[in-house]
Design a protein around this motif. Structure first.
Motif, PDB file in Angstrom:
ATOM      1  N   UNK A  83      -0.564   7.133  16.773  1.00  0.00           N
ATOM      2  CA  UNK A  83      -0.095   6.298  15.676  1.00  0.00           C
ATOM      3  C   UNK A  83      -0.216   7.109  14.392  1.00  0.00           C
ATOM      4  N   UNK A  84       0.896   7.242  13.663  1.00  0.00           N
ATOM      5  CA  UNK A  84       0.925   7.996  12.411  1.00  0.00           C
ATOM      6  C   UNK A  84       0.826   7.040  11.230  1.00  0.00           C
ATOM      7  N   UNK A  85       0.116   7.487  10.209  1.00  0.00           N
ATOM      8  CA  UNK A  85      -0.046   6.735   8.970  1.00  0.00           C
ATOM      9  C   UNK A  85       0.189   7.696   7.808  1.00  0.00           C
ATOM     10  N   UNK A  86       1.129   7.356   6.921  1.00  0.00           N
ATOM     11  CA  UNK A  86       1.428   8.218   5.780  1.00  0.00           C
ATOM     12  C   UNK A  86       1.557   7.380   4.521  1.00  0.00           C
ATOM     13  N   UNK A  87       0.773   7.705   3.514  1.00  0.00           N
ATOM     14  CA  UNK A  87       0.965   7.140   2.183  1.00  0.00           C
ATOM     15  C   UNK A  87       2.074   7.946   1.523  1.00  0.00           C
ATOM     16  N   UNK A  88       3.186   7.285   1.172  1.00  0.00           N
ATOM     17  CA  UNK A  88       4.349   8.024   0.693  1.00  0.00           C
ATOM     18  C   UNK A  88       4.074   8.781  -0.596  1.00  0.00           C
ATOM     19  N   UNK A  89       3.126   8.305  -1.395  1.00  0.00           N
ATOM     20  CA  UNK A  89       2.803   9.007  -2.627  1.00  0.00           C
ATOM     21  C   UNK A  89       2.184  10.371  -2.390  1.00  0.00           C
ATOM     22  N   UNK A  90       1.457  10.510  -1.279  1.00  0.00           N
ATOM     23  CA  UNK A  90       0.808  11.790  -0.981  1.00  0.00           C
ATOM     24  C   UNK A  90       1.506  12.548   0.135  1.00  0.00           C
ATOM     25  N   UNK A  91       2.214  11.801   1.006  1.00  0.00           N
ATOM     26  CA  UNK A  91       2.938  12.397   2.138  1.00  0.00           C
ATOM     27  C   UNK A  91       2.036  13.265   3.004  1.00  0.00           C
ATOM     28  N   UNK A  92       0.768  12.859   3.132  1.00  0.00           N
ATOM     29  CA  UNK A  92      -0.160  13.587   4.005  1.00  0.00           C
ATOM     30  C   UNK A  92      -0.494  12.682   5.180  1.00  0.00           C
ATOM     31  N   UNK A  93       0.070  12.954   6.354  1.00  0.00           N
ATOM     32  CA  UNK A  93      -0.103  12.030   7.482  1.00  0.00           C
ATOM     33  C   UNK A  93      -1.500  12.068   8.097  1.00  0.00           C
ATOM     34  N   UNK A  94      -1.938  10.895   8.534  1.00  0.00           N
ATOM     35  CA  UNK A  94      -3.115  10.778   9.380  1.00  0.00           C
ATOM     36  C   UNK A  94      -2.639  10.406  10.776  1.00  0.00           C
ATOM     37  N   UNK A  95      -3.275  10.965  11.781  1.00  0.00           N
ATOM     38  CA  UNK A  95      -2.903  10.677  13.164  1.00  0.00           C
ATOM     39  C   UNK A  95      -4.054   9.953  13.840  1.00  0.00           C
ATOM     40  N   UNK A  96      -3.753   8.769  14.393  1.00  0.00           N
ATOM     41  CA  UNK A  96      -4.744   7.971  15.110  1.00  0.00           C
ATOM     42  C   UNK A  96      -4.420   8.043  16.602  1.00  0.00           C
ATOM     43  N   UNK A  97      -5.392   8.463  17.408  1.00  0.00           N
ATOM     44  CA  UNK A  97      -5.205   8.534  18.849  1.00  0.00           C
ATOM     45  C   UNK A  97      -5.595   7.185  19.447  1.00  0.00           C
ATOM     46  N   UNK A 128       0.809  -1.214   0.000  1.00  0.00           N
ATOM     47  CA  UNK A 128       0.000   0.000   0.000  1.00  0.00           C
ATOM     48  C   UNK A 128       0.846   1.269   0.000  1.00  0.00           C
ATOM     49  N   UNK A 129       2.159   1.119  -0.032  1.00  0.00           N
ATOM     50  CA  UNK A 129       3.092   2.251  -0.007  1.00  0.00           C
ATOM     51  C   UNK A 129       2.812   3.156   1.197  1.00  0.00           C
ATOM     52  N   UNK A 130       2.607   2.512   2.343  1.00  0.00           N
ATOM     53  CA  UNK A 130       2.215   3.237   3.549  1.00  0.00           C
ATOM     54  C   UNK A 130       3.222   3.014   4.669  1.00  0.00           C
ATOM     55  N   UNK A 131       3.619   4.104   5.302  1.00  0.00           N
ATOM     56  CA  UNK A 131       4.503   4.049   6.468  1.00  0.00           C
ATOM     57  C   UNK A 131       3.697   4.318   7.734  1.00  0.00           C
ATOM     58  N   UNK A 132       4.108   3.647   8.812  1.00  0.00           N
ATOM     59  CA  UNK A 132       3.459   3.794  10.117  1.00  0.00           C
ATOM     60  C   UNK A 132       4.534   4.039  11.172  1.00  0.00           C
ATOM     61  N   UNK A 133       4.230   4.865  12.156  1.00  0.00           N
ATOM     62  CA  UNK A 133       5.119   5.021  13.308  1.00  0.00           C
ATOM     63  C   UNK A 133       4.331   5.587  14.486  1.00  0.00           C
ATOM     64  N   UNK A 134       4.967   5.617  15.648  1.00  0.00           N
ATOM     65  CA  UNK A 134       4.300   5.986  16.891  1.00  0.00           C
ATOM     66  C   UNK A 134       4.944   7.212  17.527  1.00  0.00           C
ATOM     67  N   UNK A 135       4.134   7.940  18.266  1.00  0.00           N
ATOM     68  CA  UNK A 135       4.619   8.853  19.299  1.00  0.00           C
ATOM     69  C   UNK A 135       4.241   8.178  20.611  1.00  0.00           C
ATOM     70  N   UNK A 136       5.202   7.505  21.230  1.00  0.00           N
ATOM     71  CA  UNK A 136       4.891   6.651  22.379  1.00  0.00           C
ATOM     72  C   UNK A 136       4.222   7.442  23.492  1.00  0.00           C
ATOM     73  N   UNK A 137       4.841   8.512  23.928  1.00  0.00           N
ATOM     74  CA  UNK A 137       4.384   9.197  25.139  1.00  0.00           C
ATOM     75  C   UNK A 137       3.036   9.872  24.961  1.00  0.00           C
ATOM     76  N   UNK A 138       2.703  10.279  23.741  1.00  0.00           N
ATOM     77  CA  UNK A 138       1.417  10.948  23.505  1.00  0.00           C
ATOM     78  C   UNK A 138       0.341  10.016  22.967  1.00  0.00           C
TER      79      UNK A 138
END
Length: 292
Positions: free
Chosen positions: A39-53, A26-36
């Motif tokens: 969960x971040x989700x970014x499709x590299x083709x658009x580079x527009x992140x979604x933030x999941x709480x 899906x050409x998608x990267x995921x990563x976390x902000x542990x303390x807050x």
């Protein structure tokens, strides 16, 4: 220190960015902000992140089918629906110990998931490293202060991990079919600056984020230091190979512990970086569960 073409993938600052992974399908990267608890989700083709709480601190994930992830969180492992965002507990882990939280993790080529815990305030030897194998969790190593750099050789015969507090990375022989140790860990290398998250490329080289050193260090399987690539954030925390040919490097960072002056001196603190490194990267493996 080498410089390579670098850009900011996400300008959103992470208090403690960690646990990046990439889905090539899906050409998608995921990563976390542990303390807050983000969960971040970014499709590299658009580079527009979604933030999941998430409603809890979490640090890593693994995919087990096209629609679900296994989230490593402060009190256990959760199955998360990618489409709906709902989470349900799969396996509690140190849930009765509020002094610890999850930290580094990675899936072995066999599908066994190595996960770790640590003290919330990095209390000495409060953490441990576990393995999720065939739906059961076993404790591999205890008395770890800050577990990091969990990664594996391409053939699955060698595992690596670090205790950042001890400035030491270890090497251990594994059963390639199970991802479980078949020998005692031995010291691979010692590093003055912080040994944080790591990945292994297709040639067996270890790419290790240097916390406090603003770089990615590259080591041979024998622990020889080969290269250092500059990262425009001092507290680089974890790398992941991304892009359709896995030749680029995503690097998370953090601003935890930095005062106002330190943040001003580090303009990209906490941001998520994309580096053009011409790597021969490897796709992350799916975790294998006994049942969904």
């Amino acid at each position: 220190m080498e410089q390579v073409p670098t850009s900011v993938l996400s300008a959103e600052r992470c208090h403690l960015g960690e646990g990046p992974t990439y889905y090539a399908a899906t050409d998608t990267a995921w990563w976390f902000d542990i303390l807050d608890g983000r969960l971040f989700e970014v499709h590299l083709g658009s580079a527009r992140p979604r933030i999941h709480w998430l409603g809890k601190q979490a640090s890593a994930l693994a995919r087990f089918d096209a629609g679900h992830q296994l989230i490593v969180a402060e009190d256990g492992l959760y199955i998360r629906s990618i489409r709906e965002g709902s989470m349900r507990l799969y396996w509690p882990l140190e849930a009765n110990n509020p002094a610890t939280r999850s930290n580094d993790a990675r899936v072995h080529p066999s599908g066994t998931f190595w996960i770790s815990t640590m003290g919330r305030n990095a209390e000495a030897e409060a953490g441990a490293i576990y393995a999720l194998y065939r739906g059961e969790i076993s404790r591999l190593y205890g008395d770890v202060t800050i577990p990091n750099a969990i990664c594996f050789s391409p053939d699955g015969a060698i595992g690596y991990f670090a205790d950042t507090a001890k400035k030491t990375m270890y090497r251990v022989l594994l059963d390639p079919a199970t991802g479980l140790p078949c020998g005692a860990p031995v010291v691979l290398l010692r590093q003055r600056d912080g040994l944080d998250g790591a990945v292994v490329d297709a040639d067996g080289l270890i790419w290790n984020a240097c916390w406090g050193g603003a770089c990615i260090n590259i080591y041979s399987p024998k622990g020889e230091h080969l290269r250092a690539l500059q990262v425009p954030a001092r507290q680089a925390s974890c790398p992941a190979f991304v892009g359709q040919n896995l030749s680029r490097l995503l690097v998370t960072s953090a601003w935890v512990g930095m005062d106002e002056a330190a943040r001003a001196a580090d303009p990209e603190h906490g941001r998520t970086i994309l580096m053009e490194v011409a790597a021969r990267g490897r796709q992350e493996h799916d975790v294998k569960l006994a049942s969904p």
